[in-house]
Design a protein around this motif. Structure first.
Motif, short mmCIF file in Angstrom:
data_model
loop_
_atom_site.label_atom_id
_atom_site.label_comp_id
_atom_site.label_asym_id
_atom_site.label_seq_id
_atom_site.Cartn_x
_atom_site.Cartn_y
_atom_site.Cartn_z
N ARG A 96 16.51 -23.73 13.85
CA ARG A 96 15.08 -21.99 14.14
C ARG A 96 16.67 -21.52 12.81
N ALA A 97 17.64 -21.23 13.13
CA ALA A 97 18.51 -20.80 12.40
C ALA A 97 19.62 -21.07 11.03
N LEU A 98 19.29 -22.35 11.00
CA LEU A 98 19.03 -23.49 9.74
C LEU A 98 17.84 -22.94 8.75
N ARG A 99 17.04 -23.03 9.10
CA ARG A 99 15.51 -22.71 8.66
C ARG A 99 15.38 -21.33 8.38
N ARG A 104 11.70 -23.00 1.65
CA ARG A 104 11.23 -24.74 1.70
C ARG A 104 10.12 -24.85 0.86
N LYS A 105 10.03 -24.24 -0.63
CA LYS A 105 9.07 -24.69 -1.30
C LYS A 105 10.17 -24.78 -2.38
N LYS A 106 11.72 -24.28 -2.74
CA LYS A 106 12.43 -25.00 -3.60
C LYS A 106 13.44 -25.81 -3.14
N LEU A 107 13.00 -26.34 -1.48
CA LEU A 107 13.95 -27.09 -1.49
C LEU A 107 12.69 -28.63 -1.65
N GLY A 108 11.83 -28.53 -1.99
CA GLY A 108 10.67 -29.44 -1.98
C GLY A 108 10.38 -30.78 -1.24
N TYR A 158 23.88 -16.75 3.49
CA TYR A 158 24.63 -17.38 4.27
C TYR A 158 24.10 -17.46 6.00
N VAL A 159 24.21 -18.32 6.76
CA VAL A 159 24.09 -18.21 8.36
C VAL A 159 24.96 -18.81 9.33
#
Length: 237
Positions: A96-99, A104-108, A158-159
């Protein structure tokens, strides 16, 4: 009261992030927070889970502690034929923290799996995993950029994460195991680099705590996370 290792109450444990520790993973690092050491690796696959909309990517995490990461040997999950509840809860938190900072659209159509393996645990393994997991994920994105698999970094910021707690009625940042095991209140905090909260896990283990005490702990975490993110940027520069 003085702390076990002589730190100030608002002081982090010594932290080191060693990037590219695994030659095979697309992204990896070893993070050391005092005596807590976690190996983080990010792997890239071209098959996101079925629940992900077409054209979007996904980021997930897995977490485990090696049998002698603690003071006594623990059994591997595979020997019990199931993931223990604590590990399952922690890996969901890491994912959850990383997402929270990934577009996610840019990640493809890519799936990123971040494995966090605790080599040595002395408190704060989940927060170290988030902090190191982000670095490993960013290194994987860098490799994808170099390979032409991404046209831009798919992140909004950043996280990082850190713990705080109340020990003998004193708020403290970044608890080691001995402090954590005797804490009246334990709190884990995840933030982005704009100081925005992503997740708080707070528990009154020895007594209830007030909103004012919660705010004090969050402020301690904010100070620590700003320092941690400065280290992340240094490593990734």
């Amino acid at each position: 009261m003085s702390r076990i290792d002589g730190r100030a109450n608002d002081q982090l444990r010594p932290m080191e992030i060693i990037p590219n520790i695994n030659k095979f993973a697309e992204g990896s690092c070893l993070i050391r927070c005092g005596n807590t050491h976690v190996l983080c690796t990010a792997s890239v696959e071209d098959k996101p889970p079925r629940h992900v909309p077409e054209g979007e990517g996904w980021v997930t995490a897995e977490y485990s502690m090696l049998p002698r990461a603690n003071r006594e040997r623990s059994r591997r999950d595979i020997s019990k034929l199931k993931l223990n509840g604590r590990a399952a809860e922690i890996q969901r938190l890491i994912g959850r923290a990383l997402r929270s900072v990934v577009d996610r659209k840019k990640l493809g159509p890519w799936n990123i799996t971040v494995d966090c393996d605790v080599l040595q645990g002395d408190g704060g393994t989940r927060t170290a995993s988030i902090t190191g997991g982000f670095v490993a994920m960013m290194l994987a994105f860098r490799k994808m950029m170099e390979a032409g698999q991404l046209s831009q970094y798919p992140i909004s910021g950043y996280v990082a994460a850190v713990s705080a707690g109340i020990v003998d009625d004193v708020p403290m940042l970044d608890l080691c195991y001995e402090e954590d095991s005797s804490a009246m209140v334990d709190l884990n905090c995840v933030m982005d680099d704009q100081g925005r909260l992503i997740e708080i896990q707070g528990t009154g283990e020895g007594r209830p705590f007030t909103l004012e005490e919660q705010q004090k702990l969050v402020e301690l975490c904010r100070k620590g996370i700003e320092e941690i993110q400065a280290l992340q940027r240094q490593v990734l520069t």
